[in-house]
Design an enzyme around this catalytic site. Structure first.
Site, PDB file in Angstrom:
ATOM      1  N   SER A  22       0.850  -1.182   0.310  1.00 29.32           N
ATOM      2  CA  SER A  22      -0.489  -0.004  -0.105  1.00 29.32           C
ATOM      3  C   SER A  22       0.662   1.194   0.179  1.00 29.32           C
ATOM      4  CB  SER A  22      -0.606  -0.019   0.952  1.00 29.32           C
ATOM      5  OG  SER A  22       0.086   0.348   2.659  1.00 29.32           O
ATOM      6  N   ASN A 109      -1.758  -2.629  13.138  1.00 29.32           N
ATOM      7  CA  ASN A 109      -2.942  -2.720  13.034  1.00 29.32           C
ATOM      8  C   ASN A 109      -3.515  -1.349  13.613  1.00 29.32           C
ATOM      9  OD1 ASN A 109      -2.701  -4.735  11.693  1.00 29.32           O
ATOM     10  ND2 ASN A 109      -3.689  -6.002  13.454  1.00 29.32           N
ATOM     11  N   THR A 154     -41.273  26.136  -9.626  1.00 31.30           N
ATOM     12  CA  THR A 154     -41.113  24.728  -9.475  1.00 31.30           C
ATOM     13  C   THR A 154     -41.168  23.705  -9.841  1.00 31.30           C
ATOM     14  OG1 THR A 154     -43.613  25.088  -9.204  1.00 31.30           O
ATOM     15  CG2 THR A 154     -42.041  25.726  -6.846  1.00 31.30           C
ATOM     16  N   HIS A 155     -40.939  22.246 -10.312  1.00 32.99           N
ATOM     17  CA  HIS A 155     -40.679  21.846 -11.349  1.00 32.99           C
ATOM     18  C   HIS A 155     -40.243  22.725 -12.250  1.00 32.99           C
ATOM     19  CE1 HIS A 155     -44.248  19.508  -9.136  1.00 32.99           C
ATOM     20  NE2 HIS A 155     -44.383  20.973  -8.796  1.00 32.99           N
ATOM     21  N   SER A 276     -14.729  25.741 -27.214  1.00 35.06           N
ATOM     22  CA  SER A 276     -15.222  24.847 -27.741  1.00 35.06           C
ATOM     23  C   SER A 276     -13.877  24.928 -29.178  1.00 35.06           C
ATOM     24  CB  SER A 276     -16.214  24.880 -28.852  1.00 35.06           C
ATOM     25  OG  SER A 276     -15.842  23.971 -29.877  1.00 35.06           O
ATOM     26  N   ASN A 284     -18.394  27.397 -22.879  1.00 39.34           N
ATOM     27  CA  ASN A 284     -18.997  26.533 -22.148  1.00 39.34           C
ATOM     28  C   ASN A 284     -18.171  26.008 -20.446  1.00 39.34           C
ATOM     29  OD1 ASN A 284     -19.720  25.599 -24.304  1.00 39.34           O
ATOM     30  ND2 ASN A 284     -17.943  24.351 -24.823  1.00 39.34           N
ATOM     31  N   GLU A 289     -20.276  21.971 -14.855  1.00 41.68           N
ATOM     32  CA  GLU A 289     -20.425  20.652 -14.906  1.00 41.68           C
ATOM     33  C   GLU A 289     -19.333  19.704 -14.591  1.00 41.68           C
ATOM     34  OE1 GLU A 289     -20.566  20.710 -19.446  1.00 41.68           O
ATOM     35  OE2 GLU A 289     -21.861  22.426 -19.195  1.00 41.68           O
ATOM     36  N   GLN A 321      -7.364  -2.328   4.167  1.00 37.81           N
ATOM     37  CA  GLN A 321      -6.467  -1.358   3.602  1.00 37.81           C
ATOM     38  C   GLN A 321      -7.323  -0.681   1.988  1.00 37.81           C
ATOM     39  OE1 GLN A 321      -2.382  -2.310   2.760  1.00 37.81           O
ATOM     40  NE2 GLN A 321      -3.009  -3.182   0.594  1.00 37.81           N
ATOM     41  N   LYS A 324      -8.592   3.254   1.642  1.00 33.66           N
ATOM     42  CA  LYS A 324      -7.649   4.267   1.415  1.00 33.66           C
ATOM     43  C   LYS A 324      -7.928   5.271  -0.094  1.00 33.66           C
ATOM     44  CE  LYS A 324      -4.538   2.891   4.806  1.00 33.66           C
ATOM     45  NZ  LYS A 324      -5.779   1.419   5.192  1.00 33.66           N
TER      46      LYS A 324
END
Ligand code: ARG
Length: 457
Positions: A22, A109, A154-155, A276, A284, A289, A321, A324
């Site tokens: 590790s 441990n 709403t919606h 782009s 963009n 995003e 382990q 991590k």
């Protein structure tokens, strides 16, 4: 040198070593590992298990190792299994036999249980600062936009007018809860597992409370088997981080919509936008995003660790382990997202006029028109029906309720008087909403005052 070669007659197969090791990732907490070892030997000397001279030699050796790793002079040796073995091997190499006393009364441990806790605790403190910066940024925007009117949805359909301050206040609440959640976790996890040994404590007269206090814990853990196999605090942290990412992702989604050509509520700063390769006109919202997209990997870490933990018998097993890599990744991801998101928000331009114009159409004042009738004695259900008819009429004429002549109002209900226009003005609709938590100026100012207090504490 291996820590456990004694009972073996053969070298470890190279693939086994690679699979088992590790060090490539647990090197991330070398500072916590060394800090834990220094506390451990300090306690061993206090208890007379090491002499003061031995303790001083070991601590100087450990400090040298930490400095050399930090400066880059000392490179991680992939022949070592993990950070614990690496540090011990280098220590023995540098200071000789006395270095072999470091691991007295300790197992990897309880050592790894300690290191991961120390690391997570430090990261929670970093996350707390980042959340604070985000809250401060939201607060600043709120303060400046108490009368910036916009449609509330709403919606994703225009519903009633609110203010930008009110809309952002919703996110302030979310991130405040995220911060509180991390604080709760930090408090609950702040007990020291060192001294639990492999699983059953040790026969040395360790002073676990002393080690705990040296490392800034509120005390030692109470059960040695739980100490080496508890990963609840990681699951709680990943859960809190998942919720925080969900909040960031929702906020990003709104910003992406608001930044679209159709909405134009906001302009993301050029410094936080991308172009782009083919379409020259494009700007963009990649950062928003990406933050939305990265939410998936944080959820993934939570699901992964929950699944890893579900079948593990007491006490330590190597499966653990696996706690991590994904935890590190999740924490780093959230830290990056918080920093970038805060920067994007702080530099974003709000198009007040566009927001206000948008709130003015779409019949966001229809509820207030119905309330006007109710205030004049019409039962709410009837008022709802009357305004519904008027909205239909406006849609046919392609005008707003504010533009409909009074005689049209009165044809449907004689209750309407000239003051209907004042009652359904956008400013009136918002400013009269002053119940606790509502967007009215007075209500918002009270909330802002309490937010200021949160930020000062
Ligand atoms: N690298 C190990 C881990 O992360 C350290 C503990 C190893 N203990 C053991 N008994 N093999 O869990």
């Amino acid at each position: 040198m291996k820590l456990w070669g004694g009972r073996f007659t053969k070298e470890t197969n190279q693939l086994v070593h690679n699979f088992n090791a590790s060090l490539s990732f647990d090197q991330k907490f070398y500072k916590q590992d060394i800090g834990g070892s220094i506390a451990h030997v300090t306690m061993l000397a206090k208890q007379g298990i090491l002499t003061d001279e031995e303790k001083d030699t070991i601590i100087a050796g450990l400090q040298g190792i930490e400095a050399d790793i930090t400066s880059g002079i000392l490179e991680f040796d992939e022949a070592q299994e993990d950070i614990h073995s690496f540090v011990e091997a280098v220590l023995i190499d540098r200071i000789g036999n006395v270095g072999k006393k470091l691991h007295t009364g300790r197992s990897r441990n309880d050592q790894v249980a300690l290191d991961m806790r120390l690391y997570t605790r430090d990261e929670i403190d970093e996350l707390d600062k980042l959340l604070f910066d985000l809250l401060q940024t939201i607060y600043n925007i709120m303060k400046e936009n108490l009368t910036t009117y916009m449609p509330g949805f709403t919606h994703l359909q225009k519903a009633q007018p609110v203010t930008l301050a009110h809309h952002f206040g919703a996110y302030f609440e979310m991130f405040l809860r995220d911060r509180d959640r991390l604080k709760d976790i930090r408090k609950r996890m702040n007990y020291c597992p060192l001294g639990a040994g492999a699983l059953a404590g040790t026969t040395y007269p360790l002073d676990r409370a002393y080690t705990a206090s040296l490392l800034g814990f509120d005390g030692p853990t109470r059960n040695s088997m739980d100490s080496v196999s508890d990963r609840d605090y990681l699951l709680e942290t990943l859960s809190a981080l998942s919720i925080c990412m969900m909040h960031l992702s929702r906020f990003c989604e709104e910003i992406i919509i608001w930044n679209s050509n159709e909405y134009r509520f906001v302009d993301i700063d050029d410094g936080y936008s991308t172009g782009s390769s083919i379409m020259p006109q494009k700007k963009n919202p990649d950062i928003a995003e990406l933050v939305r997209g990265k939410t998936g990997r944080v959820y993934g870490a939570l699901t992964s660790l929950l699944t890893t933990m579900k079948g593990i018998p007491l006490a330590y097993n190597k499966d653990m382990q696996e706690d991590k890599e994904m935890t590190f990744d999740a924490i780093d991801t959230v830290k990056g997202c918080l920093a970038l998101f805060t920067g994007m928000l702080a530099t974003m331009k709000f198009n007040h006029d566009v927001m206000e114009a948008s709130a003015k159409n779409g019949f966001t004042n229809a509820t207030d028109a119905a309330d006007y009738l109710v205030n004049h004695g019409v039962p709410f259900r009837d008022a709802h029906g009357i305004i519904g008819q008027l909205v239909l009429l406006c849609i046919e004429k392609d005008i707003s309720l504010d533009e409909l002549p009074l005689d049209e109002y009165r044809k449907i209900s004689p209750v309407f008087e000239e003051d209907i226009y004042e009652a359904i003005r956008m400013q009136t609709c918002v400013e009269r909403r002053n119940t606790i938590g509502a967007p009215g100026l007075q209500a918002m100012q009270e909330v802002l005052a309490s937010y200021k207090k949160f930020l000062e504490n």
